[in-house]
Design a protein around this motif. Structure first.
Motif, PDB file in Angstrom:
ATOM      1  N   VAL A  44      44.921 -30.458  59.854  1.00 54.70           N
ATOM      2  CA  VAL A  44      43.475 -30.215  59.705  1.00 54.70           C
ATOM      3  C   VAL A  44      42.701 -31.510  59.953  1.00 54.70           C
ATOM      4  O   VAL A  44      41.646 -31.495  60.612  1.00 54.70           O
ATOM      5  CB  VAL A  44      43.162 -29.628  58.306  1.00 54.70           C
ATOM      6  CG1 VAL A  44      41.669 -29.620  58.044  1.00 54.70           C
ATOM      7  CG2 VAL A  44      43.741 -28.222  58.190  1.00 54.70           C
ATOM      8  N   GLY A  45      43.228 -32.625  59.465  1.00 51.33           N
ATOM      9  CA  GLY A  45      42.574 -33.918  59.711  1.00 51.33           C
ATOM     10  C   GLY A  45      42.499 -34.245  61.188  1.00 51.33           C
ATOM     11  O   GLY A  45      41.462 -34.720  61.675  1.00 51.33           O
ATOM     12  N   ASP A  46      43.588 -33.993  61.899  1.00 49.27           N
ATOM     13  CA  ASP A  46      43.574 -34.231  63.350  1.00 49.27           C
ATOM     14  C   ASP A  46      42.584 -33.314  64.047  1.00 49.27           C
ATOM     15  O   ASP A  46      41.890 -33.724  64.989  1.00 49.27           O
ATOM     16  CB  ASP A  46      44.968 -34.015  63.954  1.00 49.27           C
ATOM     17  CG  ASP A  46      45.915 -35.169  63.675  1.00 49.27           C
ATOM     18  OD1 ASP A  46      45.460 -36.196  63.121  1.00 49.27           O
ATOM     19  OD2 ASP A  46      47.115 -35.044  64.009  1.00 49.27           O
ATOM     20  N   MET A  47      42.489 -32.079  63.592  1.00 46.31           N
ATOM     21  CA  MET A  47      41.546 -31.140  64.202  1.00 46.31           C
ATOM     22  C   MET A  47      40.111 -31.586  63.922  1.00 46.31           C
ATOM     23  O   MET A  47      39.240 -31.442  64.790  1.00 46.31           O
ATOM     24  CB  MET A  47      41.794 -29.730  63.687  1.00 46.31           C
ATOM     25  CG  MET A  47      43.094 -29.135  64.213  1.00 46.31           C
ATOM     26  SD  MET A  47      43.574 -27.581  63.465  1.00 46.31           S
ATOM     27  CE  MET A  47      42.186 -26.544  63.820  1.00 46.31           C
ATOM     28  N   ASN A  48      39.859 -32.135  62.746  1.00 46.70           N
ATOM     29  CA  ASN A  48      38.525 -32.650  62.443  1.00 46.70           C
ATOM     30  C   ASN A  48      38.186 -33.866  63.293  1.00 46.70           C
ATOM     31  O   ASN A  48      37.015 -34.167  63.514  1.00 46.70           O
ATOM     32  CB  ASN A  48      38.402 -33.008  60.959  1.00 46.70           C
ATOM     33  CG  ASN A  48      38.296 -31.790  60.082  1.00 46.70           C
ATOM     34  OD1 ASN A  48      37.927 -30.708  60.536  1.00 46.70           O
ATOM     35  ND2 ASN A  48      38.638 -31.945  58.813  1.00 46.70           N
ATOM     36  N   ASP A  49      39.220 -34.585  63.745  1.00 42.93           N
ATOM     37  CA  ASP A  49      39.012 -35.748  64.611  1.00 42.93           C
ATOM     38  C   ASP A  49      38.862 -35.358  66.078  1.00 42.93           C
ATOM     39  O   ASP A  49      38.740 -36.223  66.932  1.00 42.93           O
ATOM     40  CB  ASP A  49      40.163 -36.741  64.466  1.00 42.93           C
ATOM     41  CG  ASP A  49      40.164 -37.423  63.110  1.00 42.93           C
ATOM     42  OD1 ASP A  49      39.115 -37.427  62.440  1.00 42.93           O
ATOM     43  OD2 ASP A  49      41.233 -37.954  62.713  1.00 42.93           O
ATOM     44  N   GLY A  50      38.911 -34.050  66.384  1.00 41.08           N
ATOM     45  CA  GLY A  50      38.655 -33.597  67.741  1.00 41.08           C
ATOM     46  C   GLY A  50      39.854 -33.040  68.480  1.00 41.08           C
ATOM     47  O   GLY A  50      39.711 -32.584  69.616  1.00 41.08           O
ATOM     48  N   THR A  52      42.757 -30.340  69.457  1.00 42.97           N
ATOM     49  CA  THR A  52      42.907 -28.889  69.379  1.00 42.97           C
ATOM     50  C   THR A  52      44.029 -28.590  68.383  1.00 42.97           C
ATOM     51  O   THR A  52      44.796 -29.477  68.000  1.00 42.97           O
ATOM     52  CB  THR A  52      43.275 -28.287  70.749  1.00 42.97           C
ATOM     53  OG1 THR A  52      44.560 -28.759  71.124  1.00 42.97           O
ATOM     54  CG2 THR A  52      42.238 -28.648  71.802  1.00 42.97           C
TER      55      THR A  52
END
Length: 107
Positions: A44-50, A52
């Motif tokens: 989720v953190g990686d997804m919040n950083d942009g 996919t």
């Protein structure tokens, strides 16, 4: 020289062994639950950083805790179950019979 144990001594040894096995399975359950949660947080953190979902899900760094904590789990399993977990006394004999059965089934 083989020791003769009383029933009470046998019970105490068996109880300690069962306690070690129980602790191992609890540790394994915590390992799975905590690492699943942390991996989800990392994704989720990686997804919040942009990233996919696929990029975040396939990012190997999100799973490094599984590996390092897993090393500890392997050592704990070896401590609890011993090397017999992988190669029991009759392992070789069972493998020989398995390969002989495979040969019989082929031809």
């Amino acid at each position: 020289m083989e020791k003769q144990f009383t029933q009470e001594q046998k019970y105490i040894l068996a109880r300690k062994r069962v306690e070690k096995i129980t602790k191992f399975y609890k540790h394994l359950a915590v390992y799975i639950i905590v690492n699943t949660f942390l991996t989800a947080v990392f994704i989720v953190g990686d997804m919040n950083d942009g990233d996919t979902f696929n990029e975040a899900f396939l990012n190997i760094w999100n799973y490094q805790i599984w590996f390092f904590w897993g090393i500890g789990i392997v050592f704990k399993a070896l401590n609890v179950f011993g090397l017999g977990m992988f190669f029991s006394n009759n392992w070789e004999e069972r493998k020989i019979k398995e390969y002989m059965n495979q040969q019989d089934n082929r031809g």
